[in-house]
Scaffold this active site. Structure first.
Site, PDB file in Angstrom:
ATOM      1  N   LYS B  96      30.734  25.774  42.262  1.00  0.00           N
ATOM      2  CA  LYS B  96      31.396  25.345  41.035  1.00  0.00           C
ATOM      3  C   LYS B  96      32.888  25.479  41.297  1.00  0.00           C
ATOM      4  O   LYS B  96      33.405  26.587  41.476  1.00  0.00           O
ATOM      5  CB  LYS B  96      30.972  26.206  39.848  1.00  0.00           C
ATOM      6  CG  LYS B  96      31.426  25.595  38.526  1.00  0.00           C
ATOM      7  CD  LYS B  96      31.336  26.564  37.376  1.00  0.00           C
ATOM      8  CE  LYS B  96      32.597  26.452  36.553  1.00  0.00           C
ATOM      9  NZ  LYS B  96      32.732  27.554  35.601  1.00  0.00           N
ATOM     10  N   GLY B 157      36.490  30.506  27.197  1.00  0.00           N
ATOM     11  CA  GLY B 157      36.490  31.740  26.410  1.00  0.00           C
ATOM     12  C   GLY B 157      36.936  31.593  24.965  1.00  0.00           C
ATOM     13  O   GLY B 157      36.999  32.575  24.248  1.00  0.00           O
ATOM     14  N   ALA B 184      32.359  25.558  29.548  1.00  0.00           N
ATOM     15  CA  ALA B 184      33.457  26.270  28.893  1.00  0.00           C
ATOM     16  C   ALA B 184      33.700  25.843  27.453  1.00  0.00           C
ATOM     17  O   ALA B 184      33.568  24.685  27.091  1.00  0.00           O
ATOM     18  CB  ALA B 184      34.770  26.120  29.657  1.00  0.00           C
ATOM     19  N   GLY B 185      34.044  26.838  26.653  1.00  0.00           N
ATOM     20  CA  GLY B 185      34.522  26.587  25.299  1.00  0.00           C
ATOM     21  C   GLY B 185      33.490  26.685  24.200  1.00  0.00           C
ATOM     22  O   GLY B 185      33.838  26.640  23.028  1.00  0.00           O
ATOM     23  N   ASN B 206      29.301  31.643  29.143  1.00  0.00           N
ATOM     24  CA  ASN B 206      29.418  33.035  29.562  1.00  0.00           C
ATOM     25  C   ASN B 206      29.854  33.898  28.382  1.00  0.00           C
ATOM     26  O   ASN B 206      29.053  34.620  27.805  1.00  0.00           O
ATOM     27  CB  ASN B 206      30.393  33.176  30.737  1.00  0.00           C
ATOM     28  CG  ASN B 206      30.281  34.544  31.404  1.00  0.00           C
ATOM     29  OD1 ASN B 206      29.753  35.495  30.844  1.00  0.00           O
ATOM     30  ND2 ASN B 206      30.770  34.675  32.605  1.00  0.00           N
ATOM     31  N   THR B 207      31.114  33.741  27.960  1.00  0.00           N
ATOM     32  CA  THR B 207      31.643  34.608  26.912  1.00  0.00           C
ATOM     33  C   THR B 207      30.786  34.597  25.643  1.00  0.00           C
ATOM     34  O   THR B 207      30.533  35.651  25.056  1.00  0.00           O
ATOM     35  CB  THR B 207      33.080  34.178  26.563  1.00  0.00           C
ATOM     36  OG1 THR B 207      33.812  34.018  27.779  1.00  0.00           O
ATOM     37  CG2 THR B 207      33.770  35.217  25.710  1.00  0.00           C
TER      38      THR B 207
END
Lengths: 328, 256
Positions: B96, B157, B184-185, B206-207
């Site tokens: 990635k 994040g 993301a996001g 993730n976050t």
């Protein structure tokens, strides 16, 4: 009853276990390659916060419950415990992080204005609110290790330089070095910085919540401040990276610009021993008893774990909390 | 299920492995969500000199595909070196690719990204580029050899969700056969469901999971939302219309 026990490892766990055993009338010998308190033990680099409620943000329930006993235990040993609570703040941009922290922890109240100014004038200049955990405390970890060491020696404990396991009953408190017999154990690298400045007056630990660079600052008195700590999945124990130190220093600078002029006293690095759930364990494996996996809670949980291990050795409680049998 | 470089995965959910309260909770999140791919940061976690071996073993024990990333790289050279290190450590050609262009927003450097993607593809890597939804950038990435695109929903994040629905929709329309992953996001399962309804193939989180109060429960919530959103996409949803139309005809109703 067991009359004499050898303890492998003279870090915070070993010293606490020795203290608890001596209090129960058991003679102790501590074996460690570095038997004097110092850089050989990862507890040397600890923050010394006794902050069970704050830790509850990420740690599991037993840490919050049992960690509350730590301050009294250290005080009973004669260690100077600063019971001034601790504060949690955010930068303006991350205000909502403070609400999340408040929602997921106990034992706090929001303070602002005059009340915050009375607690920490330096913070009140720059922050309009903070979470105050008034039941939390902190100690100077190095002074605490030296104190236990001295008391044990005065009480008749023997400290032996070495690393071989002797015959007879053994309690293994070697931290990460016990990876050779505890395969679940892993290292979580932490880097810390010690600064000296007369321009900052913080009297209690302060945590800065930051989405990328969380930080805590623990005042050690005489203008000494410990900044901690990174948390990296690595067993590497000696190499502090520029990135980590830069992150710690930037976060400290964001908390209070006067840290920019502070003297850089020390950069420390070591790896914390941890099990997969980041909770400690008392393990019976073969003839040995292991106390390990204290993670970032060495000073917070060693007292309770030491009591449990001593209870097992003296037959008071054969299967305490965190008890594991390892037949591997 | 989506196919990335000839490998079919078992789930539309990819999970990052950073920031969890503990590895045990990380493993729980994978178990409860059935996530099929774990992304691992090479620079900090499980990295250099095998010092992160224990963590890496735990990731391996999850039994999912591992997608190493170049998180934290700000230049082409850093990203390429990190990718080469990742190939050695994780024994996979998957990478990635992140080339960060802005330290604050962590948005991709499109120019460096295309250059790094070309270099890595030439070296036999199978590149998953973390990009924006910019169509021209995505065309260049495909020309550089990428067979997967990973546009952001919002900056890393932030949990802001899908910031440019129009852009994401047009990307899907331009690349009907290429696996597209929202990277993301995302902060909430509803946003992941929306990505599925737009026809995206997978999402990477993730976050949103790791920093939830109960990460494993949140991971499961996302997995269910993905299933719901994908079912909706496959079911060919109705088009919104301006006029109200009763589902039961008024005409011929008995007058009582």
């Amino acid at each position: 009853m067991t009359r004499a026990v050898t303890i492998r490892g003279a870090g915070v766990v070993g010293l606490c276990v020795a203290s608890e055993l001596m209090a129960r009338g058991v003679a102790v010998t501590l074996i460690d390659p570095w038997p004097e308190p110092g850089e050989g033990a990862c507890s040397w680099w600890a923050g010394g916060m006794l902050a069970p409620f704050c830790e509850g943000f990420t740690a599991e329930e037993p840490v919050v419950r049992l960690g509350q006993e730590a301050a009294d235990w250290w005080a009973a040993q004669g260690v100077a415990v600063q019971r001034r609570g601790s504060l949690v703040v955010t930068l303006d941009r991350d205000r909502r992080e403070l609400d999340v922290f408040a929602r997921r922890t106990k034992g706090h109240r929001m303070v602002s204005g005059a009340e915050l100014a009375a607690l920490e004038p330096d913070l009140a200049e720059r922050h309009d609110r903070a979470l105050f955990f008034d039941a939390e405390a902190h100690i100077d970890p190095r002074a605490a290790l030296a104190h236990l060491h001295r008391r044990l020696r005065e009480g008749g404990a023997r400290f032996v330089e070495g690393s071989d396991a002797p015959d007879g009953p053994v309690i293994d408190c070697r931290g990460l070095a016990a990876q050779d017999s505890l395969p679940d154990l892993r290292g979580v690298k932490g880097e810390m910085v010690v600064l000296h400045t007369r321009d900052v007056t913080l009297r209690r630990p302060v945590r800065l919540l930051h989405p990328r660079f969380p930080l805590y600052i623990v005042p050690r008195g005489d203008g000494i401040f410990m900044l901690g700590a990174t948390q990296i999945e690595s067993a590497e124990r000696h190499r502090a990276t520029a990135r980590s130190v830069m992150e710690l220093l930037s976060a400290a600078y964001a908390l209070h610009p006067a840290f920019a002029e502070a003297e850089l006293m020390e950069i420390g690095v070591d790896a914390r021993p941890a099990f997969p759930d980041n909770l400690p364990r008392v393990i019976r494996k073969g003839d040995a008893l292991y106390v390990n996996g204290l993670f970032r809670h060495g000073f917070l949980l060693s007292p309770v774990l030491a009591g449990m291990a001593a209870d097992v050795v003296t037959g008071r409680n054969e299967t305490p909390e965190f008890w594991h049998e390892d037949h591997g | 299920m989506p196919v990335f470089y000839e490998t079919e995965v078992t789930s539309r959910l990819m999970l990052g492995t950073a920031q969890y309260p503990s590895p045990a909770i990380l493993a729980d999140a994978f178990r409860r969500s059935g996530a099929g791919i774990a992304t691992v940061s090479v620079r900090r976690e499980a990295g250099g000199e095998r010092a992160g071996q224990a963590f890496w073993e735990m990731i391996r024990a999850l039994g999912v595909h591992v997608l190493p990333n170049t998180a934290g790289c700000h230049s082409v050279r850093e990203a390429v070196t990190t990718a080469q290190m990742a190939r050695e450590l994780f024994e996979t050609n998957w990478i990635k690719l992140e080339v960060i262009g802005h330290a604050d927003t962590l948005q991709p450097d499109p120019f460096g990204l295309v250059e790094a993607a070309r270099i890595l593809t030439d070296e036999g890597f199978e590149v998953f580029p973390y990009c924006t939804e910019d169509l021209v950038l995505c065309e260049r990435l495909v020309a550089a050899g990428c067979r997967v695109l990973m546009p952001w929903g919002a900056p890393i994040g932030t949990g802001l969700g899908l910031n440019n629905i129009y852009g994401l929709r047009s990307l899907r329309a331009h690349f009907p056969d290429l696996p597209l992953v929202i990277d993301a996001g995302l902060g909430l399962p509803s946003q992941a469901a929306h990505a599925m309804e737009l026809g995206y193939d997978a999402v990477l989180l993730n976050t949103a999971v790791a920093r939830a109060g109960d990460p494993a429960a949140m991971a499961e919530g996302f997995a269910r939302a993905l299933e719901a959103g994908r079912l909706a996409f496959e079911a060919d949803p109705m088009e919104p219309r301006d006029m109200a139309a009763p589902s039961t005809p008024v005409f011929g109703r008995a007058k009582l």
